[in-house]
Design an enzyme around this catalytic site. Structure first.
Site, PDB file in Angstrom:
ATOM      1  CG  ASP A  14      42.960  43.990  51.802  1.00  0.00           C
ATOM      2  OD1 ASP A  14      42.225  44.236  52.770  1.00  0.00           O
ATOM      3  OD2 ASP A  14      42.648  43.186  50.909  1.00  0.00           O
TER       4      ASP A  14
ATOM      5  CB  THR B 187      39.149  41.730  52.934  1.00  0.00           C
ATOM      6  OG1 THR B 187      39.768  42.975  53.255  1.00  0.00           O
ATOM      7  CG2 THR B 187      40.062  40.963  51.994  1.00  0.00           C
TER       8      THR B 187
END
Length: 360
Positions: A111, A180
């Site tokens: 990320d 995620t």
């Protein structure tokens, strides 16, 4: 009379002046040629000879074709980081806290590194536009990632002429790693990187990139796209794609609304779910007729998909049928319904209880 008895010939003076002008022209034209040649340089962004930002340097207007080109490049560059970190199997996973539903809101090195590449590429190319991103941007990690000012041929083929808008009207939404949770579980097919450009709050450009299959979908409203809708959809007993973590909420209402033949597809990632409604040449991509979400969702999760659907004649609204504005707050409370080649408002009317279910 000239000093020391030297007489100046008018012809000599003229020749001297012409020579001087010739030298100045040579120097100045060389300078201009060097400046203009920067716009045609190839190579990787960030190379020493690449041009600096031009489109929005004065805060005036930006060309949406250029913004689309940079958005595609940013999604791909971010995706490279996402893939590299996942394949290293060193994610440095941590929690940012709890979501509203009580699940862990996870973050990884994928990320963070993807966000840095995407944010600074867009910010360097278009310093005058507002950029909203899911992850925090650390000034200590700032880097200048320059764009070579080349618009890819597939974009030029679809969008032949520049489309300029005021820079102050533009808001960019970045999702550097969608899904995620699934990324940490190594469920790679759900993972995407996304960029959306909104003009006056309306989604206009959308890019969804799948790092692990290296497929990229993009579209511009009233411009063109490299992805299409499928030829047919089942409106009576649709296949409905929903969040993996909230599938039970949707399933109960969907079965009551559309009947027992309705198929519910739990999946991760908003980008993946939008692509499920389209004709995507990716064997790992599931297909659905509708996308429904019943709880709070962030705008960077949905803006790119909204723009792509809108460009193709589809719709993404709240569950009550309201258009979503991409200004102001980062998220929406009213859930969402996404469809294409269907009577969207009729679908909204069919789901009167779903909004209530999403807020229990």
């Amino acid at each position: 009379m000239a000093p020391m008895g030297i007489r100046l010939s008018p012809l000599g003076v003229a020749v001297f002046c012409l020579l001087g002008l010739g030298v100045l022209y040579h120097l100045y034209s060389g300078f201009l040629a060097g400046r203009f040649s920067l716009f045609g340089l190839g190579g990787e962004p960030g190379g020493g000879g690449a041009a600096g930002p031009a489109a929005a340097a004065d805060g005036g207007t930006v060309d949406l074709r250029e913004m689309l080109a940079v958005s595609v490049l940013a999604a791909v560059r971010g995706g490279d980081e996402v893939r590299r970190v996942r394949e290293s199997n060193v994610l440095h996973e941590k929690s940012k806290g709890k979501t509203r539903e009580g699940a862990e809101d996870k973050m990884t090195s994928g990320d963070v590194l993807s966000n840095r590449k995407m944010f600074y590429l867009l910010k360097t190319a278009f310093p005058s536009v507002q950029i909203n991103t899911e992850e925090h941007v650390d000034a200590a990690d700032q880097e200048v990632i320059l764009w070579d000012h080349k618009i890819p041929e597939d974009i030029l083929k679809e969008i032949a002429t520049p489309k300029e808008v005021p820079a102050e009207s533009v808001t960019v939404w970045i999702d550097p790693l969608d899904a995620t949770q699934e990324y940490t579980e190594d469920l790679r097919k759900y993972v995407t990187t996304m960029v959306c450009v909104a003009v006056n709050g309306k989604p206009v450009l959308g890019v969804i990139h799948k790092p692990f299959s290296e497929y990229t979908a993009w579209a511009m409203v009233d411009g063109g796209s490299n992805v299409k809708a499928r030829t047919s959809y089942n409106e009576k007993t649709p296949r409905i794609i929903v969040s993996r973590s909230h599938s039970g909420m949707v399933k109960q209402v969907a079965l009551q609304t559309f009947g027992n033949q309705t198929t519910i597809i739990p999946a991760g990632g908003a980008g993946y779910k939008v692509l499920a409604l389209l004709d995507v040449p990716d064997k790992s991509q599931e297909k659905a007729d509708l996308y429904i979400h019943v709880t709070y969702i962030k705008k960077w999760d949905i803006c790119a998909g909204n723009a792509i659907l809108k460009a193709l004649g589809g719709h993404m609204t709240t569950l009550s049928g309201e258009e979503i504005s991409y200004t102001g707050s980062d998220g929406i409370e009213g859930g969402l319904l996404a469809s294409i080649r269907m009577n969207h408002q009729a679908l909204v009317r069919k789901l009167p209880d779903l909004d209530k279910t999403g807020h229990k």
